[in-house]
Structure formats: structure tokens, C-alpha cells
Design a protein around this motif. Sequence first.
Motif, PDB file in Angstrom:
ATOM      1  N   CYS A   1     -99.906  53.861   2.840  1.00 26.99           N
ATOM      2  CA  CYS A   1    -100.363  53.980   4.230  1.00 26.99           C
ATOM      3  C   CYS A   1    -101.879  54.146   4.250  1.00 26.99           C
ATOM      4  N   ALA A   2    -102.451  54.134   5.446  1.00 30.57           N
ATOM      5  CA  ALA A   2    -103.894  54.348   5.569  1.00 30.57           C
ATOM      6  C   ALA A   2    -104.182  55.848   5.542  1.00 30.57           C
ATOM      7  N   ARG A   3    -105.408  56.205   5.133  1.00 34.80           N
ATOM      8  CA  ARG A   3    -105.761  57.611   5.018  1.00 34.80           C
ATOM      9  C   ARG A   3    -105.712  58.357   6.350  1.00 34.80           C
ATOM     10  N   PRO A   4    -106.230  57.759   7.435  1.00 36.56           N
ATOM     11  CA  PRO A   4    -106.179  58.481   8.722  1.00 36.56           C
ATOM     12  C   PRO A   4    -104.742  58.781   9.148  1.00 36.56           C
ATOM     13  N   ALA A   5    -103.822  57.853   8.866  1.00 35.24           N
ATOM     14  CA  ALA A   5    -102.422  58.065   9.228  1.00 35.24           C
ATOM     15  C   ALA A   5    -101.869  59.281   8.478  1.00 35.24           C
ATOM     16  N   LEU A   6    -102.252  59.400   7.206  1.00 35.63           N
ATOM     17  CA  LEU A   6    -101.787  60.534   6.410  1.00 35.63           C
ATOM     18  C   LEU A   6    -102.360  61.836   6.957  1.00 35.63           C
ATOM     19  N   SER A   7    -103.643  61.832   7.325  1.00 34.84           N
ATOM     20  CA  SER A   7    -104.272  63.041   7.881  1.00 34.84           C
ATOM     21  C   SER A   7    -103.554  63.460   9.157  1.00 34.84           C
ATOM     22  N   ARG A   8    -103.185  62.481   9.981  1.00 36.95           N
ATOM     23  CA  ARG A   8    -102.473  62.794  11.230  1.00 36.95           C
ATOM     24  C   ARG A   8    -101.155  63.496  10.938  1.00 36.95           C
ATOM     25  N   VAL A   9    -100.425  63.017   9.932  1.00 40.87           N
ATOM     26  CA  VAL A   9     -99.132  63.629   9.607  1.00 40.87           C
ATOM     27  C   VAL A   9     -99.313  65.048   9.078  1.00 40.87           C
ATOM     28  N   PHE A  10    -100.377  65.258   8.280  1.00 40.59           N
ATOM     29  CA  PHE A  10    -100.680  66.617   7.827  1.00 40.59           C
ATOM     30  C   PHE A  10    -100.872  67.537   9.035  1.00 40.59           C
ATOM     31  N   GLN A  11    -101.646  67.051  10.022  1.00 39.76           N
ATOM     32  CA  GLN A  11    -101.916  67.866  11.220  1.00 39.76           C
ATOM     33  C   GLN A  11    -100.627  68.143  12.002  1.00 39.76           C
ATOM     34  N   GLU A  12     -99.796  67.113  12.118  1.00 38.55           N
ATOM     35  CA  GLU A  12     -98.515  67.263  12.813  1.00 38.55           C
ATOM     36  C   GLU A  12     -97.669  68.361  12.172  1.00 38.55           C
ATOM     37  N   LEU A  13     -97.548  68.275  10.840  1.00 38.07           N
ATOM     38  CA  LEU A  13     -96.704  69.239  10.120  1.00 38.07           C
ATOM     39  C   LEU A  13     -97.266  70.650  10.255  1.00 38.07           C
ATOM     40  N   GLU A  14     -98.595  70.753  10.312  1.00 38.26           N
ATOM     41  CA  GLU A  14     -99.215  72.067  10.466  1.00 38.26           C
ATOM     42  C   GLU A  14     -98.934  72.611  11.872  1.00 38.26           C
ATOM     43  N   ARG A  15     -99.129  71.734  12.867  1.00 39.48           N
ATOM     44  CA  ARG A  15     -98.939  72.131  14.257  1.00 39.48           C
ATOM     45  C   ARG A  15     -97.501  72.577  14.507  1.00 39.48           C
ATOM     46  N   GLU A  16     -96.552  71.897  13.834  1.00 42.97           N
ATOM     47  CA  GLU A  16     -95.154  72.222  14.068  1.00 42.97           C
ATOM     48  C   GLU A  16     -94.643  73.338  13.158  1.00 42.97           C
ATOM     49  N   GLY A  17     -95.570  73.942  12.410  1.00 46.21           N
ATOM     50  CA  GLY A  17     -95.184  75.118  11.637  1.00 46.21           C
ATOM     51  C   GLY A  17     -94.460  74.834  10.332  1.00 46.21           C
ATOM     52  N   TYR A  18     -94.557  73.593   9.823  1.00 46.43           N
ATOM     53  CA  TYR A  18     -93.922  73.304   8.536  1.00 46.43           C
ATOM     54  C   TYR A  18     -94.803  73.729   7.364  1.00 46.43           C
ATOM     55  N   ILE A  19     -96.116  73.586   7.554  1.00 41.09           N
ATOM     56  CA  ILE A  19     -97.029  73.922   6.458  1.00 41.09           C
ATOM     57  C   ILE A  19     -98.255  74.662   6.976  1.00 41.09           C
ATOM     58  N   GLU A  20     -98.968  75.261   6.019  1.00 39.02           N
ATOM     59  CA  GLU A  20    -100.260  75.876   6.285  1.00 39.02           C
ATOM     60  C   GLU A  20    -101.194  75.218   5.282  1.00 39.02           C
ATOM     61  N   LYS A  21    -102.355  74.725   5.717  1.00 37.94           N
ATOM     62  CA  LYS A  21    -103.194  73.952   4.800  1.00 37.94           C
ATOM     63  C   LYS A  21    -104.623  74.473   4.822  1.00 37.94           C
ATOM     64  N   HIS A  22    -105.154  74.788   3.641  1.00 36.42           N
ATOM     65  CA  HIS A  22    -106.565  75.143   3.520  1.00 36.42           C
ATOM     66  C   HIS A  22    -107.150  74.241   2.457  1.00 36.42           C
ATOM     67  N   GLY A  23    -107.815  73.191   2.867  1.00 32.63           N
ATOM     68  CA  GLY A  23    -108.337  72.209   1.912  1.00 32.63           C
ATOM     69  C   GLY A  23    -107.180  71.601   1.153  1.00 32.63           C
ATOM     70  N   ARG A  24    -107.227  71.706  -0.195  1.00 36.17           N
ATOM     71  CA  ARG A  24    -106.144  71.122  -0.991  1.00 36.17           C
ATOM     72  C   ARG A  24    -105.016  72.109  -1.265  1.00 36.17           C
ATOM     73  N   ARG A  25    -105.181  73.357  -0.801  1.00 33.96           N
ATOM     74  CA  ARG A  25    -104.120  74.350  -1.028  1.00 33.96           C
ATOM     75  C   ARG A  25    -103.171  74.351   0.165  1.00 33.96           C
ATOM     76  N   ILE A  26    -101.900  74.260  -0.158  1.00 32.69           N
ATOM     77  CA  ILE A  26    -100.893  74.139   0.894  1.00 32.69           C
ATOM     78  C   ILE A  26     -99.773  75.133   0.661  1.00 32.69           C
ATOM     79  N   LYS A  27     -99.294  75.739   1.758  1.00 33.20           N
ATOM     80  CA  LYS A  27     -98.109  76.579   1.662  1.00 33.20           C
ATOM     81  C   LYS A  27     -97.039  75.964   2.557  1.00 33.20           C
ATOM     82  N   VAL A  28     -95.846  75.797   1.987  1.00 32.89           N
ATOM     83  CA  VAL A  28     -94.740  75.252   2.767  1.00 32.89           C
ATOM     84  C   VAL A  28     -94.023  76.411   3.468  1.00 32.89           C
ATOM     85  N   LEU A  29     -94.049  76.406   4.807  1.00 33.20           N
ATOM     86  CA  LEU A  29     -93.459  77.514   5.561  1.00 33.20           C
ATOM     87  C   LEU A  29     -91.978  77.263   5.851  1.00 33.20           C
TER      88      LEU A  29
END
Lengths: 201, 201
Positions: free
Chosen positions: A164-192
Motif C-alpha cells: 500500500c502507499a505510505r499515507p494510507a498506512l499512516s491513516r490506518v495507524f491513526q484510525e486504530l489509535e483513535r478507536e482505542g486499539y493501540i497507543e503509538k509514540h514514534g516507533r513504540r506501540i502498545k496494543v490495548l
Amino acid sequence: MDLKKLLPCGKVIVFRKGEIVKHQDDPIEDVLILLEGTLKTEHVSENGKTLEIDEIKPVQIIASGFIFSSEPRFPVNVVAGENSKILSIPKEVFLDLLMKDRELLLFFLKDVSEHFRVVSEKLFFLTTKTLREKLMNFLVRHMNEKRELTLPVTLEELSRLFGCARPALSRVFQELEREGYIEKHGRRIKVLKNPFEHDRI
Amino acid sequence: MDLKKLLPCGKVIVFRKGEIVKHQDDPIEDVLILLEGTLKTEHVSENGKTLEIDEIKPVQIIASGFIFSSEPRFPVNVVAGENSKILSIPKEVFLDLLMKDRELLLFFLKDVSEHFRVVSEKLFFLTTKTLREKLMNFLVRHMNEKRELTLPVTLEELSRLFGCARPALSRVFQELEREGYIEKHGRRIKVLKNPFEHDRI
């Protein structure tokens, strides 16, 4: 299976670190077996960009899945990552060996089939899952027992892995964060929430 | 290569149209060769959705690339598309045959390798090209000498093929139209500029 027993059937060629063993699209005329050292494979695209693909460690047959295709060519550049020794056996001689040595035949068939299985599974994964599922699956597979991970690759590489394209991937990261699936700080991620434990995402 | 000469080495099983020959994940215990009829393969995903994958025509070895992997299982459901005859040869007997019959050995290795090449190329295509390049490439490959085509698959299927979401694909269609690369009326498309002829897109 000790491939070194095949030593009397071919000739050993020595490559120095950095030397090109085979160019992408070179015809495969012999069966090449890495005996010592490390090889790197890299793909050259139409516009000349080079992409590192894989590392080959001894003792291993190089490009086993391509050797007996109808127009056998190396799919990538093969470069010596360090000083390396390669055993080169003419294809016809190797066929004779396969017919005489059941253990070798089974080893070779298994080697090719395992590569095939891995590539097929990757292809399936890419073509049947949504980007969201791919990413979540990747995170869950790479998290530790505390459900944390540091991304082992860049976003650029990850988007290539997912096709996929990079912007599309960034959007999905944001979606998952907004919906409470993950917490992301740079490259460090916690799966909630792990959506694969109960329900599908 | 006439695989029918292997008839004395196994037993023939008859399936009626619609019967399931093998379920996805069934272990592969024998080498199956389709002698007559047609088989369809379909993939069942975790959520139970079934997706048609391919058609197998006679005379062909079924799932040849998976037979000798370390934990050989059918990667898909295999269903008889019409009344079909299948030759079943125990794996050990097939190995004996490979060791005795050089022509058969070469045929089998080539069969597996060709499948491997196709799957690898698809994977490469998916992971190295942008969605824009994939789509343009697809259109150029499917257009006629008047540079026109009717999409042979739905947008849904096309986005699966490219490993992307449907809205992302629609966006790229719009982009290409806006930039004068294509003209699109429903599923009918005319390619106005072919970016692969001179430059890359």
C-alpha cells in the motif's frame, strides 16, 4: 541433510565480499550451493532502483524454486555479503544425483515446496486481508508479553510489505489509535485491545 | 508428458459435479492427478467467507507445490466443477517413479517451479509497485489495439488483486482520469496516454 557430501560432484568457486555472484536475469545453468559465507539478494527495478531482499546463509541451495522452471533465470542480484564459497554443480549432474539419492530428492523437493508455501501464504495474506487487518495482525504477531513492540521496520518498508502507499498506512495507524486499539509514540506501540482474541476487526 | 501412463501406479476415483474432493487444510497424503473433468479451488477465510480462486483442467497434478512441504496440507477446498476422474498415487510410490523416470522428474520439477515463478512474480508486483503503477500496468496489459478495454473483473475483485481497499482504487481511477491518462465510462475504459511507452508514471 549434509549437502557437503556433494562436493565431489561439482567445483567450488570463491567470491570476495562485495563481488556479484549472479546478476538478475542471468540464466540459471548450474545448481549453486552456498557452502560458506553469506550472500545478499537484491532486486533491481525498471528504473534502476535497488532493493535489498534477503540474506542466504550456508548450507543452502540458491534460488532452488527457479532452477527447473521453463526459462530459468535468477530473479535477483546475488552478491557476496562476506567472503563466500559456492559449490557449482551442472544441472544434468544434479538430476542424476536426485535420481540416485532418495534423501537428496526429498530434501530438494521439500526445500522448493517450503519456499513455495511461504510465498503463497504471503500472497494470500496480501490479497485477502484489508490493510487494517494486515496491520493489526502484524502488530499482534510482533508484540511481547506486555503487548508492546518497537516497529522493526520503517513505515516505508511496512507499507511496501503490505502493498500500500505510505499515507494510507499512516491513516490506518491513526484510525486504530483513535478507536482505542493501540497507543503509538514514534516507533513504540502498545496494543490495548487485541481484536483477534475475541472478535475480528 | 503423458501423465496417463501412471495409471497402473494408483487408483482412479470418480467425483460427481459439486462433490468436495478435498477440504482446505486436509493433509496431502497422496499425489492427485486430474485425468478428466474440471476442478474448482476455493479459499475459506477465518470468518467463513468462501472465495473462488482457480480452475484446474486435465491432465494436471493438484497442488503440486505443496505435496512435499514439511507439513503438507491442501491450501484450498478442491471441488468437482463437473463429473471428474482423479488418479491417486501414494507419495512413496510417486517418489519411486520420480527416481526411475527422468522425464517425469523433470516434468514435476518444472511444474512446481512454474507455479513458484508465477506466485513470486505476483508477490513482487504487489510489494514493489504503487497502486497507481499496478492499475496502469493492468489497464495497459488488458487494452486492445484501439487502447480500449472493458474491465474483466469488478472493482471489488480488482482491489483484492492489488491488495488495497476499494475506495483507494476508486481514488486512483479518478486521479488517472483527471490527469488525462484514461477515459472511463462504467467498466469501459480508454487509455489516452500509455505512461510505459516513454516515461514512467
